[in-house]
Enzyme design. Structure first.
Site, short mmCIF file in Angstrom:
data_model
loop_
_atom_site.label_atom_id
_atom_site.label_comp_id
_atom_site.label_asym_id
_atom_site.label_seq_id
_atom_site.Cartn_x
_atom_site.Cartn_y
_atom_site.Cartn_z
N LEU A 100 0.82 -1.22 0.00
CA LEU A 100 0.00 0.00 0.00
C LEU A 100 0.86 1.27 0.00
CD1 LEU A 100 -2.83 -1.12 2.50
CD2 LEU A 100 -2.76 -1.38 0.03
N ASN B 153 1.70 2.92 -2.52
CA ASN B 153 1.16 3.87 -3.49
C ASN B 153 -0.30 3.54 -3.81
OD1 ASN B 153 1.49 6.16 -5.09
ND2 ASN B 153 1.80 4.94 -6.93
N PHE C 185 3.03 -6.64 -10.63
CA PHE C 185 2.93 -5.20 -10.90
C PHE C 185 3.76 -4.38 -9.92
CE2 PHE C 185 -1.24 -6.75 -12.46
CZ PHE C 185 -1.24 -6.19 -13.72
N LYS D 81 7.20 3.80 -9.58
CA LYS D 81 7.13 4.12 -11.02
C LYS D 81 7.33 5.60 -11.37
CE LYS D 81 2.19 5.02 -11.00
NZ LYS D 81 0.94 5.00 -11.71
N SER E 7 7.81 -1.89 -19.81
CA SER E 7 7.44 -0.57 -20.35
C SER E 7 8.13 -0.33 -21.69
CB SER E 7 7.88 0.48 -19.33
OG SER E 7 7.91 1.76 -19.92
N TYR F 59 14.36 4.39 -13.10
CA TYR F 59 13.11 3.61 -13.16
C TYR F 59 13.11 2.74 -14.42
CZ TYR F 59 8.43 2.55 -14.76
OH TYR F 59 7.35 1.88 -15.27
N LYS G 247 13.40 -1.71 -15.40
CA LYS G 247 12.59 -2.56 -16.31
C LYS G 247 13.51 -3.34 -17.25
CE LYS G 247 8.67 -1.33 -14.62
NZ LYS G 247 7.98 -2.26 -13.74
N ASN H 70 1.52 3.91 -23.32
CA ASN H 70 1.11 4.91 -22.32
C ASN H 70 -0.28 4.61 -21.78
OD1 ASN H 70 3.37 6.19 -23.84
ND2 ASN H 70 2.92 7.87 -22.46
N LEU I 157 0.97 12.96 -18.43
CA LEU I 157 0.12 13.95 -19.09
C LEU I 157 -1.36 13.89 -18.65
CD1 LEU I 157 -0.12 16.14 -21.28
CD2 LEU I 157 -0.54 14.31 -22.94
N ARG J 18 2.69 9.98 -28.64
CA ARG J 18 2.73 8.73 -27.87
C ARG J 18 1.56 7.83 -28.26
NH1 ARG J 18 6.79 10.76 -27.01
NH2 ARG J 18 7.88 11.19 -25.05
N ASP K 13 12.71 13.05 -22.86
CA ASP K 13 11.54 12.73 -23.71
C ASP K 13 11.98 12.44 -25.15
OD1 ASP K 13 9.65 12.92 -21.77
OD2 ASP K 13 8.87 14.88 -22.39
#
Ligand code: NAD
Ligand code: UD1
Length: 355
Positions: free
Chosen positions: A35, A37, A83, A87, A127, A152, A156, A182, A203, A234, A301
């Site tokens: 918990l 997050n 999961f 993140k 990801s 991060y 992955k 995304n 976003l 994206r 980005d």
């Protein structure tokens, strides 16, 4: 047939939607979550939607002893969907050790526990960030992965390498790594959705929080990219479509339909939308004017990223069903419902203090 699935991080955004999809496909779900997050309330919301209350075990998966203890209790599970991870990209650059420790120790503990108790099917949340700056679009799974910009992202990439080594070393263990593009949107009920901690990095939650008045202004990170309107592109994918893909991938492993011990699938729609496309659609759907301003590019980005989804379409028989309008309208519905609820609680406590 055994139908018990362990879902780590099942109280979180993508995990909770997947738990619903698993329950609706007659799986029994055990959620392991610390918990950090998310909140326990998710269980009540899942119950409201499905009429089933999944079992929640509160555990920090960095703790190997506790992880094994819980796996022993649930050693009749047929698979694990993993999961649980931190993140936040920006935070991971400031606190790399926290990210490597949480995301990789948790993974190792879960794999060790699976190994010890013979649970042989594993789905991993990866990801599109593992592709780094792509040379060619759309991106296929055959593209070479590159070291991602953030710690991060690198967790992955390293996780996929760990899975590669581990699956090669075992004859009775199979894994599927799902590379999300995304994820946005929320459950159609408006009862569960994304709840970013603090100021959102992504976003969609930034847009909905600006529209509802929590944030003053959305900053558009750059309009000088070599794209049709200058803003970055994206591949947005509805979280309910993602959830379905997890159920299908788990069924594939359970039925031994996988071609190799470790498979990778892109999960996206294959369509690219720019930041301005998203803003314009949001304004239309919500009938609100969004306060935004163009600013500099954000470090790290990439100009354009969208998936080739043929492999998931053909091999998994999965394709995204929900379009951009459904993604945006469900995100907006969730934000409005959630804030209404918070305001009710606030009104109630103000009244209480006045009494
Ligand atoms: P989330 O933060 O909503 O859910 C993660 C859950 O894991 C939370 O409930 C959190 O409490 C739990 N958790 C974290 N560390 C834990 C630990 N040590 N022990 C037990 N529980 C722990 O995130 P999400 O958006 O649902 O993402 C789920 C997964 O998908 C993550 O692995 C994430 O990296 C990956 N992913 C997410 C996105 C995205 O845009 N949301 C994109 C690509 C990949
Ligand atoms: C980000 C992460 C990625 C992670 C993914 C899902 C970075 C560099 N990448 O992807 O590693 O897997 O989230 O969590 O952080 N934008 C704005 N204003 C904002 C926020 C975003 O203009 O306030 C733009 C971005 O420049 C980007 C697009 O919107 O072009 C989407 O951004 P975001 O939602 O953060 O996702 P990604 O950057 O693609």
């Amino acid at each position: 047939m055994k139908r018990k699935i362990i879902v780590t991080g099942g109280c979180g955004y993508i995990g909770s939607h997947t738990v619903i999809a698993l329950i609706q496909n007659n799986f029994e779900v055990i959620i392991l979550d610390d918990l950090s997050n998310s909140s326990k309330e998710t269980i009540e919301r899942i119950y409201k939607i499905t009429d089933v209350k999944p079992k929640l075990v509160i555990v920090d998966l960095k703790n190997d002893f506790e992880t094994k203890r819980i796996f022993e209790i649930h050693k009749d599970a047929i698979g694990v969907i993993h999961f649980a991870a931190h993140k936040a990209v920006g935070e991971s650059i400031e606190k790399p050790l926290v990210y490597y420790k949480n995301n990789l120790c948790s993974l190792l503990n879960v794999l060790e526990a699976q190994n010890q108790f013979g649970i042989k099917n594993f789905i991993f949340s990866s990801s599109a960030t593992v592709y780094g700056l792509p040379k060619k679009l759309p991106i296929t799974e055959a593209n070479k992965t590159q070291r991602p910009f953030s710690s991060y992202g690198n967790t992955k990439k390293i996780a996929e390498e760990i899975l590669d080594d581990f699956t090669k070393s075992k004859s009775d263990f199979s894994a599927i790594s799902l590379r999300y593009f995304n994820p946005i949107g929320a459950h159609e009920s408006g009862l569960i959705g994304e709840l970013p901690n603090g100021i959102p990095n992504n976003l969609m939650p930034y847009i909905t929080q600006t529209a509802i008045g929590i944030r003053e202004k959305l900053m558009v990170y750059g309009n000088d990219y070599p794209t049709r309107d200058g803003t970055a592109i994206r591949d947005y994918i509805h979280v309910e479509d993602l959830a379905q893909a997890h159920v299908i991938a788990m069924q594939r492993l359970i039925n031994n339909e996988n071609k190799t011990v470790l498979e990778f699938f892109n999960l996206g729609t294959g369509n690219g939308y720019s930041v301005l496309d998203i803003i314009n659609s949001f304004e239309k759907i919500s009938e609100t004017k969004l306060n935004y301003e163009v600013t500099d590019r954000r470090a790290g980005d990439v100009p354009e990223l969208y998936a080739e989804v043929e492999l998931a379409n053909k091999t998994l028989g999965w394709s995204a069903q929900k379009d951009l309008n459904e993604m945006i309208s469900s995100s907006w519905k969730w934000e409005q419902n959630f804030r209404k609820k918070i305001n009710k609680v606030l009104d109630f406590s103000i009244k209480k203090t006045q009494d």
